[in-house]
Design a protein around this motif. Structure first.
Motif, PDB file in Angstrom:
ATOM      1  N   ALA A  73       2.854  -2.529 -15.585  1.00  0.00           N
ATOM      2  CA  ALA A  73       2.991  -1.323 -14.774  1.00  0.00           C
ATOM      3  C   ALA A  73       2.949  -0.052 -15.609  1.00  0.00           C
ATOM      4  N   TRP A 117       7.404  -0.665  -4.164  1.00  0.00           N
ATOM      5  CA  TRP A 117       7.015   0.199  -5.287  1.00  0.00           C
ATOM      6  C   TRP A 117       8.212   0.451  -6.201  1.00  0.00           C
ATOM      7  N   GLN A 120       8.856  -2.388  -8.596  1.00  0.00           N
ATOM      8  CA  GLN A 120       7.890  -2.405  -9.699  1.00  0.00           C
ATOM      9  C   GLN A 120       8.197  -1.302 -10.723  1.00  0.00           C
ATOM     10  N   ASN A 152      -0.454  -2.684  -6.339  1.00  0.00           N
ATOM     11  CA  ASN A 152       0.436  -2.558  -7.491  1.00  0.00           C
ATOM     12  C   ASN A 152       0.407  -1.130  -8.017  1.00  0.00           C
TER      13      ASN A 152
END
Length: 565
Positions: A73, A117, A120, A152
């Protein structure tokens, strides 16, 4: 200034301009060697412009900081080209749009998607905060988060990130985006730390679920259900705790916040009232008589026994499961029951090694449980051993980045460093793995930093200790009972090192006899490895193909010395 069609550094062909700011431009480029697209940030140097000097220095510092990182990420930087008049920073090209653009086009986002979100982002921040030293991002906001087409996210723009320093009482420079920045980022209220990023993330979540920009009127963070009563009371509690003015009143680390996000529905007022009723009822019962107290104790003992049985059952089911995912699911349930018991985590490690591949999805499954319980695990005897095994898992099996280059060995090393460092930090010199953990860590640090040291002409003296570590690693692995993939990876690293750094080893005092001896050991050991899969057979062939190049590199490095003799 780059132009369309220009080839930078002999391999990056400029395709088009995709963005520009005050002092920089970003181009889409094609790597001719790897047939892969990258984003290239171009910063033109201007010796007469003091602001330009600051931008250039900041860009180099940002690039060097991100080069140390490897997380799915977080945007990757793969190259820094510092020419006389311009700097080119080569990084991941990310298809998608920023969350700020999503907000501008569509307004407030559904809370279920925002929570996905948030998890992540929180996992990425936890990764940053657990580096050594910790890295504080300091500029979390929707504009700095890219949403990729598959859903993602990627965190971008590390321009004001900093390493946390224990001895500092406050930040040297006050930076941050008004509205999103925590109070301590503006001086006089302590050094920014992990809780600073938690504040910024809380404000970001506020903006995403309400659609109200904290940088615009009314400049106040109302409870989110003030704007939309349909939003979760639990999520409201979480965001309010994240955005407390006093850092001590916030979540103290991302592991705590991750747990809250995974259980946000339990944080609502109804849940709290239910728990209060249970507590009042329990108090009344306890007050009735000593017998009830004994009953309660008995119930606790039974609960512990039930939990132990459930834990053991999940472990047993994991061992019987026929697929890796099935095993991971059962081990994850076991870890939820007993978060500080090690069997479930070792089971996960063994499960993903079965096919000699540690995928991104498998990594997320394991680290989600580990990160959630990391602080508690670090207090347990045996954690250092677990950290060592996690380091080896990344070092030898991690797949992330494998499709982007011929060899993702550097990615695997960089990902493993933190775990090996934990094995050393939380272990003891009497532990069987301690020496190996130190060797792995130091080899990883060398390979992570050597390119920058070479660019800065600061690599002198780096090669002798690296040589000793490579030699010790080969001595411990060669002809051992380690798996064939571990042996071959070690031999490949040794061959690569001799081929690449033979002259550097010589300059740091390594003799030709010593290098030739290690070369012959690696050749003999490689030839004796019996492969049992296509993957290890291919790996053995890769090592064998390096024989000639490594041998010539050693001969070339010492040729002048031989002539003089």
């Amino acid at each position: 200034m780059a132009v369309i069609g220009q080839v930078i550094d002999g391999k990056y062909e400029i395709l088009k301009l995709i963005g520009k700011g005050g002092m920089s431009k970003v181009y889409l480029a094609m790597d001719r060697r790897l047939n892969k697209q990258w984003a290239i940030k171009e910063i033109v140097k201007n010796a007469l412009d003091e602001n330009n000097k600051i931008v250039v220095h900041s860009a180099i510092a940002e690039a060097n900081l991100i080069k140390q990182l490897d997380h799915p990420a977080i945007v990757r930087i793969v190259d820094i080209i510092d020419n006389e008049d311009v700097i080119y920073i080569i990084e991941d090209y990310i298809e998608g749009e920023t969350l700020n653009t999503v907000l501008e086009q569509n307004g407030a986002q559904p809370q279920e998607i925002v929570i996905e979100w948030a998890i992540q982002i929180c996992e990425a921040l936890e990764y940053l905060h657990t580096r050594n030293p910790p890295i504080i991002y300091r500029d979390m906001k929707p504009a700095n988060v890219m949403l990729k087409p598959e859903g993602n996210i990627k965190i971008i723009d590390f321009g004001i990130a900093r390493e946390y320093k224990d001895e500092k009482n406050f930040d040297t420079v006050n930076l941050g985006t008004k509205g999103y920045a925590a109070p301590e980022q503006f001086g006089g209220k302590g050094q920014s730390d992990a809780r600073t990023d938690i504040y910024c993330l809380g404000v970001t979540l506020y903006h995403l679920v309400t659609g109200h920009n904290p940088s615009e009127p009314p400049y106040e963070l109302y409870p989110i259900r003030y704007w939309n009563p349909q939003l979760s009371a639990g999520l409201e509690v979480i965001i309010q705790k994240c955005t407390q003015l006093n850092p001590s009143d916030r979540y103290q680390n991302c592991a705590e916040l991750l747990y809250a996000l995974h259980h946000y529905e339990e944080y609502g007022a109804a849940y709290r009232e239910k728990q209060k009723r249970k507590l009042r009822l329990f108090g009344s019962v306890v007050g009735m008589s000593l017998v009830c107290l004994l009953v309660g104790i008995s119930a606790m003992i039974i609960r512990v026994q039930i939990d132990q049985a459930d834990y053991s059952q999940n472990i047993a089911m994991a061992e019987k499961a026929s697929t890796t995912q099935g095993k991971l699911d059962y081990y994850a349930r076991a870890a939820d029951i007993r978060p500080t018991a090690f069997d479930a985590y070792y089971g996960m490690i063994d499960a993903v090694k079965t096919d000699a591949s540690f995928s991104l999805e498998e990594e997320q499954a394991i680290t989600r449980k580990l990160n959630l319980n990391l602080n508690a695990l670090r207090q347990e005897d045996g954690y250092a051993d677990l950290a060592f095994e996690m380091g080896k898992l990344y070092w030898y099996y991690y797949d992330y980045g494998a499709e982007a280059t011929e060899d993702n060995q550097l990615t695997r090393m960089k990902s493993a460093i933190g775990w090996f460092d934990d094995a050393v930090s939380y272990g003891s010199q009497t532990d069987d793995f301690y020496t190996m953990a130190t060797i792995y860590r130091d080899i990883g640090i060398f390979n992570r930093d050597i390119t920058l040291h070479i660019e800065e002409a600061a690599d002198k003296g780096d090669y002798a200790p690296y040589w000793e570590n490579i030699k010790q690693l080969v001595d411990k692995i060669a002809f051992s009972d380690e798996s064939e993939i571990i042996q071959l990876e070690v031999y490949r690293l040794a061959m690569y090192s001799m081929e690449t750094y033979a002259r550097k080893f010589k300059a740091d005092g390594i003799s030709q006899q010593e290098m030739t001896k290690l070369y012959e050991t690696v050749v003999n050991a490689t030839d004796q490895v019996v492969t049992t899969s296509d993957k290890t057979e291919q790996l053995k062939q890769e090592v064998s193909l390096r024989y000639d190049a490594a041998g010539r590199a050693i001969e070339d490095a010492y040729r002048e010395q031989v002539k003089k003799q």
